[in-house]
Design an enzyme around this catalytic site. Structure first.
Site, PDB file in Angstrom:
ATOM      1  N   SER A   1       0.827  -1.208   0.000  1.00 44.16           N
ATOM      2  CA  SER A   1       0.000   0.000   0.000  1.00 44.16           C
ATOM      3  C   SER A   1       0.860   1.256   0.000  1.00 44.16           C
ATOM      4  CB  SER A   1      -0.889   0.015   1.240  1.00 44.16           C
ATOM      5  OG  SER A   1      -0.073  -0.001   2.407  1.00 44.16           O
TER       6      SER A   1
ATOM      7  N   TYR B   1      -4.292   0.693   3.602  1.00 46.97           N
ATOM      8  CA  TYR B   1      -5.227  -0.362   3.189  1.00 46.97           C
ATOM      9  C   TYR B   1      -5.953  -0.964   4.410  1.00 46.97           C
ATOM     10  CZ  TYR B   1      -3.421  -1.067  -1.647  1.00 46.97           C
ATOM     11  OH  TYR B   1      -3.080  -0.946  -2.967  1.00 46.97           O
ATOM     12  N   GLY B   2      -5.269  -0.944   5.544  1.00 45.09           N
ATOM     13  CA  GLY B   2      -5.748  -1.684   6.724  1.00 45.09           C
ATOM     14  C   GLY B   2      -7.208  -1.475   7.093  1.00 45.09           C
TER      15      GLY B   2
ATOM     16  N   CYS C   1       2.754  -7.004   1.729  1.00 42.03           N
ATOM     17  CA  CYS C   1       1.744  -6.292   2.512  1.00 42.03           C
ATOM     18  C   CYS C   1       0.883  -7.354   3.171  1.00 42.03           C
ATOM     19  CB  CYS C   1       0.918  -5.428   1.560  1.00 42.03           C
ATOM     20  SG  CYS C   1      -0.470  -4.593   2.339  1.00 42.03           S
TER      21      CYS C   1
ATOM     22  N   CYS D   1       2.600  -6.297  10.006  1.00 38.72           N
ATOM     23  CA  CYS D   1       2.377  -5.287   8.957  1.00 38.72           C
ATOM     24  C   CYS D   1       3.757  -4.877   8.491  1.00 38.72           C
ATOM     25  CB  CYS D   1       1.621  -4.093   9.525  1.00 38.72           C
ATOM     26  SG  CYS D   1       1.593  -2.642   8.443  1.00 38.72           S
ATOM     27  N   THR D   2       3.946  -4.803   7.176  1.00 41.88           N
ATOM     28  CA  THR D   2       5.301  -4.566   6.668  1.00 41.88           C
ATOM     29  C   THR D   2       5.795  -3.141   6.921  1.00 41.88           C
ATOM     30  OG1 THR D   2       4.340  -4.150   4.480  1.00 41.88           O
ATOM     31  CG2 THR D   2       5.212  -6.365   4.907  1.00 41.88           C
ATOM     32  N   HIS D   3       4.906  -2.238   7.313  1.00 40.78           N
ATOM     33  CA  HIS D   3       5.391  -0.903   7.694  1.00 40.78           C
ATOM     34  C   HIS D   3       6.151  -0.944   9.030  1.00 40.78           C
ATOM     35  CE1 HIS D   3       2.608   0.673   4.646  1.00 40.78           C
ATOM     36  NE2 HIS D   3       3.135   1.871   4.825  1.00 40.78           N
TER      37      HIS D   3
END
Ligand code: DGL
Length: 272
Positions: free
Chosen positions: A7, A38-39, A69, A180-182
């Site tokens: 995202s 997106y979450g 993601c 979460c990849t962030h």
């Protein structure tokens, strides 16, 4: 080419492990920063974005896709595999298994988006690997936005994280899964908050190894291109902040549910 998407900038936490796992494999990274986060979105919407992005990356010549993601993996991985049975897909799933294997306290924490917790994928990893473990789930509203803004180690980001993590620490977690990849971009801050007794688990290195196992294409000169649906300058600032290589960044627009290359000088001529 290996196509990678998220995202926004989160998937860069996966991308940074790919050159070592797949030396000589050209990489395409797509950040849908026009639509991040997106979450909180409905699963069906995230699924539609993921299909359109995959279509775009395949059209650019990608032969394998890393869905970098967790939210898009939860919403779309199954249907992407069904739509493109010949394309290898690597998705993210919360690293509950290593956490369950590591824990001595029997309590582990998971940070992820609401969509990731709702997905079948999360329920299935808990069911398969963490039956005897207490799994504490925590969503992190606003954290993706802080990270997108490059606020990786600021007092306001720390206050947000403390609010979510301190109750888990009080409950005795000794492993914290980043679902979460962030979130790997705030690992230094999380490790400071958690202290040495908690293992913070970033699944990205394992995902990069899996991408390498599935890779069937040729290797040649390493090459990297970024595609961004939002502001190119903001993306490049973040890229530099986290130490990823500079490369060409192409702007894309969403048009009728599909991605189109941005006309190069459209903005400038429209201004006049
Ligand atoms: N990086 C994402 C994930 O892994 C998406 C976060 C978001 O856009 O809300 O879930």
């Amino acid at each position: 080419m290996l196509g990678v998407f998220d995202s926004g900038v989160g998937g860069l936490s996966v991308l940074r492990h790919l050159p070592e796992a797949l030396p000589g494999v050209p990489l395409l990274y797509l950040a849908d920063t026009a639509q991040v986060p997106y979450g909180p979105r409905p699963m069906a919407e995230v699924r539609a974005f993921s299909h359109a992005i995959t279509r775009f990356l395949l059209d650019q010549g990608a032969t394998e896709i890393v869905v970098a993601c967790n939210t898009a993996s939860a919403a779309a991985l199954k249907s992407l595999r069904a739509a493109y049975p010949d394309v290898p897909f690597v998705g993210m799933e919360p690293a509950v298994r290593p956490a369950a294997e590591h824990t001595h306290s029997g309590v582990v924490g998971v940070l992820a988006t609401p969509a990731t917790f709702q997905g079948e994928l999360f329920a299935s990893v808990v069911e398969r690997f963490a039956r005897d473990v207490r799994v504490m789930r925590q969503t992190c509203p606003g954290l993706v936005e802080q990270i997108e803004a490059g606020r990786l180690d600021t007092p306001d980001t720390e206050a947000l994280l403390r609010g979510w993590v301190e109750p888990m620490l009080a409950a005795g977690i000794d492993a914290l899964v980043l679902g979460c990849t962030h979130y790997p971009f705030v690992i230094p801050l999380l490790e400071r908050i958690c202290g040495p007794g908690v293992r913070v688990i970033d699944p990205a290195p394992a995902v990069a190894r899996q991408a390498a196992r599935l890779w069937q294409g040729p290797t040649r000169d390493p090459d990297l291109h970024y595609f961004v649906t939002g502001d190119l300058g903001d993306f490049d600032t973040f890229r530099a902040q986290v130490g990823l290589p500079a490369a060409t960044i192409a702007g894309l627009n969403w048009e009728d549910g599909a991605l189109k290359a941005r006309p190069r000088f459209a903005k400038i001529s429209q201004l006049g």
